[in-house]
Scaffold this motif. Structure first.
Motif, PDB file in Angstrom:
ATOM      1  N   VAL A 274      -2.982   9.553  15.117  1.00 57.15           N
ATOM      2  CA  VAL A 274      -2.053   8.353  14.813  1.00 57.15           C
ATOM      3  C   VAL A 274      -1.381   8.519  13.455  1.00 57.15           C
ATOM      4  O   VAL A 274      -2.138   9.006  12.543  1.00 57.15           O
ATOM      5  CB  VAL A 274      -2.942   7.050  14.750  1.00 57.15           C
ATOM      6  N   VAL A 275      -0.056   8.404  13.231  1.00 57.71           N
ATOM      7  CA  VAL A 275       0.561   8.406  11.919  1.00 57.71           C
ATOM      8  C   VAL A 275       0.805   7.161  11.411  1.00 57.71           C
ATOM      9  O   VAL A 275       1.693   6.328  12.140  1.00 57.71           O
ATOM     10  CB  VAL A 275       1.837   9.263  11.986  1.00 57.71           C
ATOM     11  N   VAL A 276       0.291   6.690  10.308  1.00 59.67           N
ATOM     12  CA  VAL A 276       0.488   5.261   9.825  1.00 59.67           C
ATOM     13  C   VAL A 276       1.455   5.252   8.659  1.00 59.67           C
ATOM     14  O   VAL A 276       1.393   6.118   7.626  1.00 59.67           O
ATOM     15  CB  VAL A 276      -0.846   4.599   9.391  1.00 59.67           C
ATOM     16  N   THR A 277       2.440   4.870   8.729  1.00 57.41           N
ATOM     17  CA  THR A 277       3.426   4.811   7.470  1.00 57.41           C
ATOM     18  C   THR A 277       3.124   3.543   6.483  1.00 57.41           C
ATOM     19  O   THR A 277       3.363   2.461   7.123  1.00 57.41           O
ATOM     20  CB  THR A 277       4.956   4.728   8.039  1.00 57.41           C
ATOM     21  N   LEU A 278       2.604   3.798   5.195  1.00 56.17           N
ATOM     22  CA  LEU A 278       2.425   2.683   4.312  1.00 56.17           C
ATOM     23  C   LEU A 278       3.696   2.693   3.446  1.00 56.17           C
ATOM     24  O   LEU A 278       4.458   3.707   3.345  1.00 56.17           O
ATOM     25  CB  LEU A 278       1.201   3.320   3.552  1.00 56.17           C
ATOM     26  N   PRO A 279       4.137   1.560   3.001  1.00 55.73           N
ATOM     27  CA  PRO A 279       5.078   1.201   2.025  1.00 55.73           C
ATOM     28  C   PRO A 279       5.246   2.106   0.799  1.00 55.73           C
ATOM     29  O   PRO A 279       4.096   2.376   0.270  1.00 55.73           O
ATOM     30  CB  PRO A 279       5.286  -0.417   1.996  1.00 55.73           C
ATOM     31  N   SER A 280       6.456   2.487   0.499  1.00 51.43           N
ATOM     32  CA  SER A 280       6.445   3.153  -1.090  1.00 51.43           C
ATOM     33  C   SER A 280       6.303   2.126  -2.068  1.00 51.43           C
ATOM     34  O   SER A 280       6.968   1.029  -1.840  1.00 51.43           O
ATOM     35  CB  SER A 280       7.745   3.874  -0.941  1.00 51.43           C
ATOM     36  N   VAL A 281       5.574   2.429  -2.961  1.00 54.24           N
ATOM     37  CA  VAL A 281       5.453   1.570  -4.242  1.00 54.24           C
ATOM     38  C   VAL A 281       6.022   2.297  -5.457  1.00 54.24           C
ATOM     39  O   VAL A 281       6.340   3.212  -5.504  1.00 54.24           O
ATOM     40  CB  VAL A 281       3.993   0.848  -4.327  1.00 54.24           C
TER      41      VAL A 281
ATOM     42  N   GLN B  76      -3.675   5.106   0.615  1.00 51.18           N
ATOM     43  CA  GLN B  76      -3.388   4.885  -0.894  1.00 51.18           C
ATOM     44  C   GLN B  76      -1.913   4.188  -1.228  1.00 51.18           C
ATOM     45  O   GLN B  76      -0.980   4.567  -0.981  1.00 51.18           O
ATOM     46  CB  GLN B  76      -3.388   6.373  -1.451  1.00 51.18           C
ATOM     47  N   LEU B  77      -2.169   2.861  -1.846  1.00 46.26           N
ATOM     48  CA  LEU B  77      -0.905   2.515  -2.585  1.00 46.26           C
ATOM     49  C   LEU B  77      -1.109   2.624  -4.051  1.00 46.26           C
ATOM     50  O   LEU B  77      -1.362   3.691  -4.508  1.00 46.26           O
ATOM     51  CB  LEU B  77      -0.795   1.079  -1.900  1.00 46.26           C
ATOM     52  N   LEU B  78      -1.192   1.433  -4.657  1.00 46.33           N
ATOM     53  CA  LEU B  78      -1.677   1.421  -6.171  1.00 46.33           C
ATOM     54  C   LEU B  78      -3.118   1.657  -6.288  1.00 46.33           C
ATOM     55  O   LEU B  78      -3.516   2.210  -7.164  1.00 46.33           O
ATOM     56  CB  LEU B  78      -1.352  -0.226  -6.702  1.00 46.33           C
TER      57      LEU B  78
ATOM     58  N   ALA C  90       0.671  -6.493  -3.901  1.00 52.32           N
ATOM     59  CA  ALA C  90       1.446  -5.379  -3.717  1.00 52.32           C
ATOM     60  C   ALA C  90       1.624  -4.849  -2.149  1.00 52.32           C
ATOM     61  O   ALA C  90       2.804  -4.633  -1.787  1.00 52.32           O
ATOM     62  CB  ALA C  90       0.889  -4.167  -4.376  1.00 52.32           C
ATOM     63  N   VAL C  91       0.416  -4.775  -1.444  1.00 57.86           N
ATOM     64  CA  VAL C  91       0.542  -4.790  -0.185  1.00 57.86           C
ATOM     65  C   VAL C  91       1.238  -5.725   0.677  1.00 57.86           C
ATOM     66  O   VAL C  91       2.272  -5.265   1.585  1.00 57.86           O
ATOM     67  CB  VAL C  91      -0.903  -4.700   0.433  1.00 57.86           C
ATOM     68  N   ALA C  92       1.086  -7.035   0.425  1.00 55.26           N
ATOM     69  CA  ALA C  92       1.636  -8.009   1.033  1.00 55.26           C
ATOM     70  C   ALA C  92       3.144  -8.077   0.829  1.00 55.26           C
ATOM     71  O   ALA C  92       4.046  -7.941   1.634  1.00 55.26           O
ATOM     72  CB  ALA C  92       1.178  -9.558   0.823  1.00 55.26           C
ATOM     73  N   ALA C  93       3.549  -7.825  -0.361  1.00 55.76           N
ATOM     74  CA  ALA C  93       4.934  -7.648  -0.702  1.00 55.76           C
ATOM     75  C   ALA C  93       5.697  -6.443   0.107  1.00 55.76           C
ATOM     76  O   ALA C  93       6.700  -6.695   0.455  1.00 55.76           O
ATOM     77  CB  ALA C  93       5.101  -7.502  -2.153  1.00 55.76           C
ATOM     78  N   ALA C  94       4.869  -5.217  -0.181  1.00 59.76           N
ATOM     79  CA  ALA C  94       5.480  -4.147   0.466  1.00 59.76           C
ATOM     80  C   ALA C  94       5.655  -3.967   1.986  1.00 59.76           C
ATOM     81  O   ALA C  94       6.721  -3.628   2.312  1.00 59.76           O
ATOM     82  CB  ALA C  94       4.794  -2.948  -0.265  1.00 59.76           C
ATOM     83  N   ALA C  95       4.773  -4.751   2.624  1.00 59.64           N
ATOM     84  CA  ALA C  95       4.731  -4.748   4.126  1.00 59.64           C
ATOM     85  C   ALA C  95       5.655  -6.041   4.509  1.00 59.64           C
ATOM     86  O   ALA C  95       5.732  -6.024   5.880  1.00 59.64           O
ATOM     87  CB  ALA C  95       3.311  -4.662   4.533  1.00 59.64           C
TER      88      ALA C  95
END
Length: 148
Positions: A141-148, A64-66, A15-20
């Motif tokens: 530092v603000v890190v933007t994670l992909p929406s899942v 936090q993703l899935l 999921a991380v690889a696909a979203a990122a």
């Protein structure tokens, strides 16, 4: 049949690889410091805020993703920060943080090593660690994670 742990780790890594967009050759983004926001661990479902480390320092954080996602956040220069997943792209182990400034992220399971920006130094991993957009805002530092 994989164990429950293997299934969860591999599903989260996929999921991380696909979203990122893992492996697209993109690099982390950065910005110069701006005004300081109100301190918080997270300001949105796909945003993580951590204290700004010293230049050359790598700190661990959890997004936090899935599932919870361990991250390595490294300040490369006064204005540049890199954030990468600590999930090894070989078999999903959690890579260790560097023991000294700007050294490698090392996988304790099979010996893969990664630059703090995610690129593979040596395998068996063949793909880089997933990286995430970052920006310096004041002393955070603000890190933007992909929406899942």
């Amino acid at each position: 049949m994989p164990s429950r742990r293997e299934f969860v780790v591999m599903s989260g890594t996929a999921a991380v690889a696909a979203a990122a967009g893992c492996g697209d050759g993109g690099s982390p983004t950065s910005s110069t410091p701006a005004s300081t926001p109100a301190p918080s661990a997270s300001s949105g479902p796909n945003e993580l805020r951590v204290p700004l480390p010293a230049v050359g320092q790598t700190v661990g954080a959890t997004g936090q993703l899935l599932t919870p996602l361990p991250l390595a956040i490294t300040r490369l220069s006064d204005t540049t920060v890199a954030a990468v997943s600590r999930i090894c792209t070989h078999e999903g182990c959690t890579v260790n943080l560097p023991v000294a400034s700007l050294l490698t992220l090392n996988c304790p399971c099979h010996g893969s090593r990664f630059q703090v920006t995610g690129q593979v130094v040596n395998g068996p991993a063949a793909r880089p660690l997933a990286s995430f957009a970052t920006v310096i805002v004041g002393d955070q530092v603000v890190v933007t994670l992909p929406s899942v």
